[in-house]
Scaffold this motif. Structure first.
Motif, PDB file in Angstrom:
ATOM      1  N   LYS A   9      -9.368 -10.201  22.601  1.00 49.52           N
ATOM      2  CA  LYS A   9      -8.234 -10.812  21.658  1.00 49.52           C
ATOM      3  C   LYS A   9      -8.060 -11.997  22.233  1.00 49.52           C
ATOM      4  O   LYS A   9      -8.217 -13.206  21.648  1.00 49.52           O
ATOM      5  CB  LYS A   9      -7.098  -9.907  21.442  1.00 49.52           C
ATOM      6  N   THR A  10      -7.837 -12.187  23.575  1.00 55.72           N
ATOM      7  CA  THR A  10      -7.312 -13.620  24.110  1.00 55.72           C
ATOM      8  C   THR A  10      -8.725 -14.287  23.948  1.00 55.72           C
ATOM      9  O   THR A  10      -8.532 -15.840  23.557  1.00 55.72           O
ATOM     10  CB  THR A  10      -7.238 -13.372  25.540  1.00 55.72           C
ATOM     11  N   ALA A  11      -9.887 -14.259  24.065  1.00 51.93           N
ATOM     12  CA  ALA A  11     -11.194 -14.732  24.119  1.00 51.93           C
ATOM     13  C   ALA A  11     -11.524 -15.432  22.573  1.00 51.93           C
ATOM     14  O   ALA A  11     -11.917 -16.562  22.455  1.00 51.93           O
ATOM     15  CB  ALA A  11     -12.418 -14.059  24.523  1.00 51.93           C
ATOM     16  N   ALA A  12     -11.235 -14.509  21.786  1.00 48.29           N
ATOM     17  CA  ALA A  12     -11.146 -14.817  20.236  1.00 48.29           C
ATOM     18  C   ALA A  12     -10.208 -15.798  19.945  1.00 48.29           C
ATOM     19  O   ALA A  12     -10.667 -16.954  19.239  1.00 48.29           O
ATOM     20  CB  ALA A  12     -11.099 -13.558  19.299  1.00 48.29           C
ATOM     21  N   VAL A  13      -8.933 -15.872  20.189  1.00 47.79           N
ATOM     22  CA  VAL A  13      -7.940 -16.792  19.816  1.00 47.79           C
ATOM     23  C   VAL A  13      -8.291 -18.175  20.666  1.00 47.79           C
ATOM     24  O   VAL A  13      -8.251 -19.155  20.125  1.00 47.79           O
ATOM     25  CB  VAL A  13      -6.586 -16.284  20.246  1.00 47.79           C
ATOM     26  N   PHE A  14      -8.727 -17.892  21.733  1.00 49.13           N
ATOM     27  CA  PHE A  14      -9.202 -18.957  22.596  1.00 49.13           C
ATOM     28  C   PHE A  14     -10.230 -19.830  21.910  1.00 49.13           C
ATOM     29  O   PHE A  14     -10.308 -21.172  21.611  1.00 49.13           O
ATOM     30  CB  PHE A  14      -9.586 -18.818  24.126  1.00 49.13           C
ATOM     31  N   ILE A  15     -11.406 -19.234  21.488  1.00 53.05           N
ATOM     32  CA  ILE A  15     -12.405 -19.853  20.803  1.00 53.05           C
ATOM     33  C   ILE A  15     -11.970 -20.466  19.610  1.00 53.05           C
ATOM     34  O   ILE A  15     -12.729 -21.461  19.167  1.00 53.05           O
ATOM     35  CB  ILE A  15     -13.717 -18.636  20.708  1.00 53.05           C
ATOM     36  N   VAL A  16     -11.310 -19.849  18.745  1.00 53.44           N
ATOM     37  CA  VAL A  16     -10.790 -20.310  17.459  1.00 53.44           C
ATOM     38  C   VAL A  16      -9.933 -21.546  17.647  1.00 53.44           C
ATOM     39  O   VAL A  16     -10.427 -22.455  16.995  1.00 53.44           O
ATOM     40  CB  VAL A  16     -10.117 -19.104  16.659  1.00 53.44           C
ATOM     41  N   ILE A  17      -9.205 -21.560  18.608  1.00 56.50           N
ATOM     42  CA  ILE A  17      -8.571 -22.731  18.657  1.00 56.50           C
ATOM     43  C   ILE A  17      -9.269 -23.967  19.106  1.00 56.50           C
ATOM     44  O   ILE A  17      -9.148 -25.026  18.633  1.00 56.50           O
ATOM     45  CB  ILE A  17      -7.201 -22.501  19.804  1.00 56.50           C
TER      46      ILE A  17
END
Length: 64
Positions: free
Chosen positions: A7-15
């Motif tokens: 989840k953290t990696a996905a949010v980081f990549i999206v931002i």
């Protein structure tokens, strides 16, 4: 809400993708400048802030 690694990696990549995409679409600077200079600095800054945030969360969770 608990953040695990995916989840953290996905949010980081999206931002990061939103920021780079917005800058690439804006007529302020060239796409090559955004991809070669801005994107790596955004990623480095994001990783540093993520590490600081995790350490701060660990400190707060410890109740000190």
């Amino acid at each position: 809400m608990k953040f695990d690694l995916p989840k953290t990696a996905a949010v980081f990549i999206v931002i990061i993708a939103l920021g780079v995409g917005g800058l690439a679409a804006a007529p302020m600077m060239g796409t090559s400048t955004v991809l070669m200079m801005v994107a790596p600095s955004m990623i480095a800054f994001g990783l540093i802030m993520l590490a600081l945030g995790v350490k701060h969360g660990e400190y707060r969770a410890a109740g000190r």
